[in-house]
Design a protein around this motif. Structure first.
Motif, short mmCIF file in Angstrom:
data_model
loop_
_atom_site.label_atom_id
_atom_site.label_comp_id
_atom_site.label_asym_id
_atom_site.label_seq_id
_atom_site.Cartn_x
_atom_site.Cartn_y
_atom_site.Cartn_z
N SER A 49 61.28 22.97 49.66
CA SER A 49 61.59 22.44 48.33
C SER A 49 60.44 21.58 47.81
O SER A 49 59.52 21.23 48.54
CB SER A 49 62.89 21.65 48.37
OG SER A 49 62.81 20.64 49.35
N LYS A 50 60.50 21.27 46.53
CA LYS A 50 59.43 20.54 45.87
C LYS A 50 59.35 19.09 46.36
O LYS A 50 60.21 18.63 47.11
CB LYS A 50 59.64 20.58 44.35
CG LYS A 50 59.49 21.99 43.77
CD LYS A 50 59.59 21.98 42.25
CE LYS A 50 59.41 23.39 41.69
NZ LYS A 50 59.47 23.40 40.20
N ILE A 51 58.33 18.37 45.90
CA ILE A 51 58.10 17.03 46.44
C ILE A 51 59.12 15.99 45.99
O ILE A 51 59.49 15.11 46.76
CB ILE A 51 56.65 16.56 46.17
CG1 ILE A 51 56.36 15.18 46.79
CG2 ILE A 51 56.30 16.56 44.69
CD1 ILE A 51 54.90 14.77 46.78
N PHE A 52 59.63 16.11 44.73
CA PHE A 52 60.54 15.06 44.24
C PHE A 52 61.90 15.59 43.78
O PHE A 52 62.67 14.87 43.14
CB PHE A 52 59.89 14.27 43.10
CG PHE A 52 58.62 13.56 43.51
CD1 PHE A 52 58.64 12.61 44.53
CD2 PHE A 52 57.42 13.84 42.88
CE1 PHE A 52 57.47 11.94 44.92
CE2 PHE A 52 56.25 13.19 43.25
CZ PHE A 52 56.27 12.24 44.28
N CYS A 53 62.18 16.90 44.02
CA CYS A 53 63.49 17.43 43.66
C CYS A 53 63.82 18.55 44.63
O CYS A 53 63.00 18.90 45.47
CB CYS A 53 63.51 17.95 42.21
SG CYS A 53 62.37 19.32 41.91
N GLY A 54 65.01 19.15 44.50
CA GLY A 54 65.42 20.16 45.47
C GLY A 54 65.02 21.58 45.09
O GLY A 54 65.40 22.53 45.77
N CYS A 55 64.27 21.76 44.00
CA CYS A 55 63.91 23.11 43.56
C CYS A 55 63.07 23.83 44.61
O CYS A 55 62.29 23.21 45.32
CB CYS A 55 63.12 23.07 42.25
SG CYS A 55 64.10 22.53 40.85
N SER A 56 63.24 25.16 44.63
CA SER A 56 62.51 25.97 45.60
C SER A 56 61.02 26.06 45.25
O SER A 56 60.63 26.05 44.09
CB SER A 56 63.09 27.38 45.60
OG SER A 56 62.21 28.27 46.24
N HIS A 66 62.70 28.20 38.82
CA HIS A 66 62.76 27.14 39.82
C HIS A 66 62.46 25.79 39.18
O HIS A 66 61.43 25.17 39.46
CB HIS A 66 61.77 27.41 40.95
CG HIS A 66 62.13 28.61 41.77
ND1 HIS A 66 61.26 29.20 42.65
CD2 HIS A 66 63.28 29.33 41.84
CE1 HIS A 66 61.85 30.24 43.23
NE2 HIS A 66 63.07 30.34 42.75
N THR A 67 63.35 25.37 38.30
CA THR A 67 63.12 24.10 37.60
C THR A 67 64.44 23.33 37.49
O THR A 67 65.52 23.91 37.63
CB THR A 67 62.59 24.33 36.17
OG1 THR A 67 63.51 25.20 35.49
CG2 THR A 67 61.21 24.96 36.17
N CYS A 68 64.32 22.03 37.27
CA CYS A 68 65.50 21.19 37.07
C CYS A 68 65.05 20.01 36.20
O CYS A 68 63.86 19.87 35.93
CB CYS A 68 66.04 20.71 38.41
SG CYS A 68 65.01 19.45 39.19
N PRO A 69 65.96 19.16 35.77
CA PRO A 69 65.55 18.05 34.90
C PRO A 69 64.45 17.17 35.52
O PRO A 69 63.60 16.66 34.81
CB PRO A 69 66.86 17.27 34.71
CG PRO A 69 67.93 18.31 34.85
CD PRO A 69 67.42 19.24 35.92
N VAL A 70 64.43 17.06 36.87
CA VAL A 70 63.41 16.19 37.48
C VAL A 70 62.01 16.80 37.33
O VAL A 70 61.09 16.15 36.83
CB VAL A 70 63.72 15.94 38.97
CG1 VAL A 70 62.58 15.19 39.65
CG2 VAL A 70 65.03 15.15 39.11
N CYS A 71 61.85 18.08 37.75
CA CYS A 71 60.49 18.63 37.67
C CYS A 71 60.12 19.02 36.24
O CYS A 71 58.94 19.27 35.96
CB CYS A 71 60.27 19.74 38.69
SG CYS A 71 61.44 21.10 38.63
N LEU A 72 61.09 19.06 35.34
CA LEU A 72 60.76 19.30 33.93
C LEU A 72 60.46 17.99 33.21
O LEU A 72 60.11 17.99 32.03
CB LEU A 72 61.90 20.04 33.22
CG LEU A 72 62.07 21.51 33.62
CD1 LEU A 72 63.31 22.10 32.96
CD2 LEU A 72 60.83 22.32 33.27
ZN ZN Z 1 63.13 20.57 40.17
#
Ligand code: ZN
Ligand code: ADP
Ligand code: MG
Length: 506
Positions: A49-56, A66-72
């Motif tokens: 998973s990414k460095i600061f969120c659970g995205c693949s 593979h995005t979420c509010p954190v990495c966006l």
């Molecule tokens: Zn994310």
């Protein structure tokens, strides 16, 4: 990022230059300048998973899936540090003899770019996780220590895709937030060859640690090269330029070679080198100015208030140290010590972990290490190279190679036939015993069978026989060749030689 201006440093100005500057070499008094190189390497970490969120972090998914509010970078969200990223960075730091900071911190690096949704990149600045290490780098048989200034963690940016036909760009945020480490060397590298060797050394270590796949072509390992010249004997560093956009070892080396010549020509003419960032244009073989010092970014770094400082305890570091795999240098030494291999063989066989493991499996099943090494380095590597395959995709398992060597050792097949069998094993993936049996390749050592062929050849070649008897020794080889041919390569060469010699002298 794109060049603002395209000030090309044309290749034709190089034609007139003395080649002196270009001579690699420390301490050569005929060489007016010493080359100084420092590399900044980015390595993508193989976390799930990414460095600061659970995205693949999986590569190649549909854009923006593979995005979420954190990495966006949506407002109001909070990053949470992935523990694996810290662990992987500590692994690299330990493998390169760095000190681990008990207390380090993330910082915001502020700049605007469409692939950076937050308007800042989370990186480390004043307090990186690791500092002051070194690696041993071998160039043309000479080993030197290259110091590592620091290793820090950061997040990757997204990717822009430019439309080929319309004035449009698309953005894919799947890569946004993929963990990176940046490894910054001291300016200790002294030639383009050494820069390439340093890169190879780091890639080897990253791969042995299984924290990065090290693929430069695909961008999972990237390199920026800083280079300057100074008069031989001078301590003070010269003005440097920074080269970007080199996606292979070869390009790093070519770009540096070009840049060293360019800077040498400027200095020869008494002109200053301008501190700037240059892009390597591989198709034209030139560097192109991207931005000068005046336009250099002011990133307005400051500690990221959303992330708590990272405290790494002694016990955690020791636990990671205990679990480090055997590293390339140690394995190389062990191969020389325990298998009695020449340094060169050890170097080649440990160039990747998978190759080293392959060798060890084969050498376990056929305990004559030098013979195993010879077969891997010649037959096997030649085939793999031709097919551009990695050892992981090798159709001949190490146990099969060992089995073939046993057949040779027992005299079941001759050395020449073994090569034919090997080719068949490689192209079909079948076992050597099977191939030998099926194709009737068993070596003929039966003297009477060979004698019959020898007699035939003597009867059919009266001219050569007479010639040999009259003193033309070379004809002996011809006669041996005829016997081997008639036996389809299966006759035991020693028996053939003995029989022929005794019959011809009688
Ligand atoms: Zn994310
Ligand atoms: P910058 O602030 O321009 O990024 P740094 O001091 O952070 O420069 O160094 C970045 C990289 O450049 C390091 O790998 C360092 O070893 C190398 N470097 C610094 N000064 C020089 C120089 N004069 N010549 C060659 N390399 C240099
Ligand atoms: Mg820098």
């Amino acid at each position: 990022m794109h060049p603002h201006a395209s000030r090309v440093h044309p290749a034709e100005t190089l034609a007139r230059l003395p080649t002196d500057h270009f001579r690699k070499s420390h301490g050569d008094p005929s060489m007016p300048y010493e080359t100084v190189i420092g590399l900044e390497i980015h390595a993508q970490l193989l976390t799930r998973s990414k460095i600061f969120c659970g995205c693949s972090t999986t590569f190649g998914a549909a854009p923006n899936s593979h995005t979420c509010p954190v990495c966006l970078g949506m407002p109001g969200v909070l990053p949470v540090l992935n523990r694996k990223v810290v662990e992987f960075t500590i692994r690299m730091a330990l493998a390169t003899h760095c000190g681990i900071a008990p207390y380090s911190q993330f910082a915001r690096k502020n700049y605007f770019y469409p692939d950076l949704p937050k308007g800042y990149q989370i990186s480390q600045y004043e307090l990186p996780l690791a500092r002051s290490g070194w690696v041993e780098v071998v160039t043309e048989g000479v080993s030197r220590k290259i110091r590592i200034h620091r290793i820090h963690m950061e997040e990757d940016a997204g990717k822009l895709i430019h439309d080929e036909f319309q004035p449009l760009s698309y953005v894919d945020f799947n890569r946004t937030g993929v963990p990176l480490i940046e490894i910054v060397s001291e300016p200790d590298i002294r030639s383009p060859e050494e820069a390439a060797a340093y890169l190879r050394t780091l890639r080897e270590i990253l791969r042995y640690l299984e924290i990065c796949d090290g693929n430069m072509e695909e961008g999972s390992m990237r390199c920026d090269a800083n280079v300057s010249l100074r008069p031989v004997g001078e301590e003070k560093l010269g003005v440097k330029t920074e080269l970007k956009n080199m996606n292979s070892f070869r390009n790093v080396q070519r770009a540096l070679e070009f840049e060293i010549r360019r800077q040498g020509a400027l200095l020869d003419r008494g002109e200053p080198v301008i501190q700037e960032t240059l892009l390597w244009d591989a198709s034209r073989g030139v560097t192109v100015s991207m931005r000068g010092k005046e336009e250099a970014h002011d990133y307005r770094y400051f500690p990221d208030p959303d992330l708590v400082p990272i405290e790494v305890g002694e016990e955690w570091v020791e636990a990671i140290r205990r679990e480090l795999p055997e590293l390339p240098d140690a394995r190389r030494e062990r191969f020389v010590r325990d298998y009695g291999l020449p340094a060169y063989d050890a170097e080649v066989l440990t160039s990747s972990k998978a190759l080293a493991v392959y060798f060890e499996k084969a050498a376990l099943a056929f305990p004559q290490p030098k013979i195993v090494s010879n077969w891997i380095m010649s037959e096997l590597m030649r085939e793999l190279k031709r097919d551009e395959r990695d050892i992981e995709e090798c159709p001949v398992p190490p146990e099969s190679l060992a089995e073939l060597l046993q057949l040779m050792e027992k005299g079941t097949v001759s050395g020449r036939i073994a090569k034919t069998v090997f080719d068949e094993m490689y192209s079909t993936g079948r076992k050597p015993g099977e191939i030998v049996r099926e194709k009737g390749l068993v070596q003929v050592t039966d003297v009477s069978a060979i004698e019959a062929i020898v007699d035939e050849v003597i009867a059919e070649s009266p001219g050569e026989v007479a010639g040999y008897r009259a003193g033309k020794d070379k004809l002996f080889g011809f006669l041996v060749g005829q016997v081997m041919k008639k036996s389809k390569g299966k006759a035991n060469p020693k028996v053939v030689n003995d029989l022929l010699r005794s019959k011809l002298s009688s």
